[in-house]
Design an enzyme around this catalytic site. Structure first.
Site, mmCIF file in Angstrom:
data_model
loop_
_atom_site.group_PDB
_atom_site.id
_atom_site.type_symbol
_atom_site.label_atom_id
_atom_site.label_comp_id
_atom_site.label_asym_id
_atom_site.label_seq_id
_atom_site.Cartn_x
_atom_site.Cartn_y
_atom_site.Cartn_z
ATOM 1 N N LYS A 159 0.899 -1.166 -0.095
ATOM 2 C CA LYS A 159 -0.119 -0.097 0.065
ATOM 3 C C LYS A 159 0.914 1.091 0.133
ATOM 4 O O LYS A 159 1.254 1.966 1.085
ATOM 5 C CB LYS A 159 -0.971 0.046 1.266
ATOM 6 C CG LYS A 159 -2.036 0.975 1.147
ATOM 7 C CD LYS A 159 -3.025 0.607 2.329
ATOM 8 C CE LYS A 159 -4.029 1.445 2.179
ATOM 9 N NZ LYS A 159 -5.165 1.495 1.212
HETATM 10 N N1 PPE Z 1 -7.707 -1.573 -2.889
HETATM 11 C C1 PPE Z 1 -7.145 -0.469 -2.845
HETATM 12 C C2 PPE Z 1 -6.536 0.079 -3.883
HETATM 13 C C3 PPE Z 1 -7.342 0.424 -1.685
HETATM 14 O O1 PPE Z 1 -6.791 1.579 -1.717
HETATM 15 C C4 PPE Z 1 -8.144 -0.154 -0.553
HETATM 16 C C5 PPE Z 1 -8.013 0.623 0.730
HETATM 17 C C6 PPE Z 1 -8.700 -1.704 -0.663
HETATM 18 C C7 PPE Z 1 -8.426 -2.139 -1.883
HETATM 19 C C8 PPE Z 1 -9.278 -2.213 0.445
HETATM 20 O O2 PPE Z 1 -8.341 -2.411 1.634
HETATM 21 P P1 PPE Z 1 -8.764 -2.739 2.994
HETATM 22 O O3 PPE Z 1 -9.062 -1.321 3.283
HETATM 23 O O4 PPE Z 1 -7.637 -3.234 3.576
HETATM 24 O O5 PPE Z 1 -10.045 -3.447 2.976
HETATM 25 N N2 PPE Z 1 -8.210 1.916 0.641
HETATM 26 C C9 PPE Z 1 -8.004 2.757 1.756
HETATM 27 C C10 PPE Z 1 -7.702 4.204 1.246
HETATM 28 C C11 PPE Z 1 -8.838 5.148 0.515
HETATM 29 C C12 PPE Z 1 -8.405 6.448 0.218
HETATM 30 O O6 PPE Z 1 -9.049 6.974 -0.554
HETATM 31 O O7 PPE Z 1 -7.452 6.955 1.008
HETATM 32 C C13 PPE Z 1 -9.348 2.661 2.676
HETATM 33 O O8 PPE Z 1 -10.181 2.055 2.215
HETATM 34 O O9 PPE Z 1 -8.875 3.172 3.681
#
Ligand code: PPE
Length: 305
Positions: A159
């Site tokens: 990330k």
């Molecule tokens: N894919 C991406 C690209 C992504 O950024 C997130 C979280 C996910 C999948 C889902 O992952 P998880 O949160 O572990 O279930 N995106 C984060 C950031 C968003 C933002 O705009 O900043 C979030 O949901 O917190």
């Protein structure tokens, strides 16, 4: 969404005033995107404020920095304490938590190795990520003209801040075309994920979600939803999903920390099912909120603060 300012931000072990939480313009991260972050939610449950899946988020933060040879100069226990301290200092109950590790000020040039790894933790109140009504009514999305990164280019399991340049392209294109979000395909043209969410499809009561090799972020909410679905007796298949599956699925939904479980009611203006949140999506959404609101947590996913 405008940021709701609070009092304090944690920077390298100290709480500083919100307005003083600054870095030098020649910090490596400003020039080369060298940051790794997490998005975590703290919920106000019936049994008090609790952080959802804190250990899993911290683990992913250390995984992200490990790939980039950027050792975090704090232990997970210190960051956990830092997160709790920051929430308490700001008198928040429900909030979004954003720890970021980044290459700081030291040397100029691509080589990051002699720049320090700094860490900050900010918290703020963040409501429905994909707009008011999204969780109840579902959203309209498009397939993006931008793909996720090809294998062996940018590690999508990290990330990393830099990865979100790709996300920004997907998001802007979608918003400017009148959609709430875009779905990106991977380098082979199979379904990958949204700009900030993982994706699930349902057809004939079987759930499908792209595998980690489809250039997705290995989402923590994604794993939780897989658990919840299996416990409810559904079969979950992690496999390559052709684009056209999006158009013939009975249900489609996003998962993510910010997005939680958000139903999708149309893709490229083609209705998903009956163009409203489907029964399995709603069942999973209810199970999810039963944990984070009612603290009905048989999985031990909550950490009370
Ligand atoms: N894919 C991406 C690209 C992504 O950024 C997130 C979280 C996910 C999948 C889902 O992952 P998880 O949160 O572990 O279930 N995106 C984060 C950031 C968003 C933002 O705009 O900043 C979030 O949901 O917190």
């Amino acid at each position: 969404m405008p940021i709701k300012k609070v009092d304090k931000i944690w920077m390298n072990g100290k709480l500083v005033d919100w307005d003083d939480a600054k870095i030098h313009v020649l910090s490596h991260v400003v020039h080369y995107g060298s940051s790794w972050f997490e998005g975590i939610r703290c919920y106000e449950t019936k049994r008090g404020a609790a952080i959802f899946r804190l250990d899993a988020h911290l683990r992913r933060l250390y995984d992200s920095t490990k790939m980039y040879r950027a050792p975090i100069p704090y232990t997970p226990a210190q960051l956990e304490e830092g997160i709790k301290e920051t929430i308490r200092a700001n008198n928040l109950k429900a909030c979004y938590i954003r720890p970021v590790a980044y290459r700081g000020y030291g040397d100029m040039g691509v080589n990051p190795l002699s720049c320090p790894v700094d860490v900050m933790i900010a918290v703020w109140e963040w409501g429905a990520y994909l707009g008011g009504g999204a969780l109840d009514s579902g959203i309209d999305v498009c397939v993006s003209s931008w793909s996720r990164s090809a294998p062996n280019t940018f590690p999508s399991m990290a990330k990393a801040g830099g990865n979100y340049l790709n996300s920004q392209l997907i998001k802007m294109e979608a918003i400017l075309a009148g959609y709430a979000e875009g779905i990106a395909l991977d380098a082979c043209g199979n379904v990958s994920e949204g700009s900030g969410e993982n994706i699930f499809l349902v057809r004939d009561e079987v759930l499908y979600t792209p595998p980690v090799s489809a250039a997705i972020l290995p989402g923590i909410t994604r794993l939780c939803v897989i658990h919840l679905a299996e416990d409810l007796g559904y079969k979950v298949v992690e496999a390559s999903i052709p684009r056209e599956m999006l158009f013939i699925a009975d249900e489609v939904f996003f998962t993510g920390t910010a997005a939680e479980v958000t139903p999708i009611r149309s893709v490229d203006r083609i209705p998903v099912g009956e163009a409203k949140p489907g029964p399995i999506t709603l069942q999973l959404q209810r199970s999810f909120f039963d944990i984070v609101q009612n603290a009905n947590d048989k999985y031990h996913w909550l950490k009370f603060i």
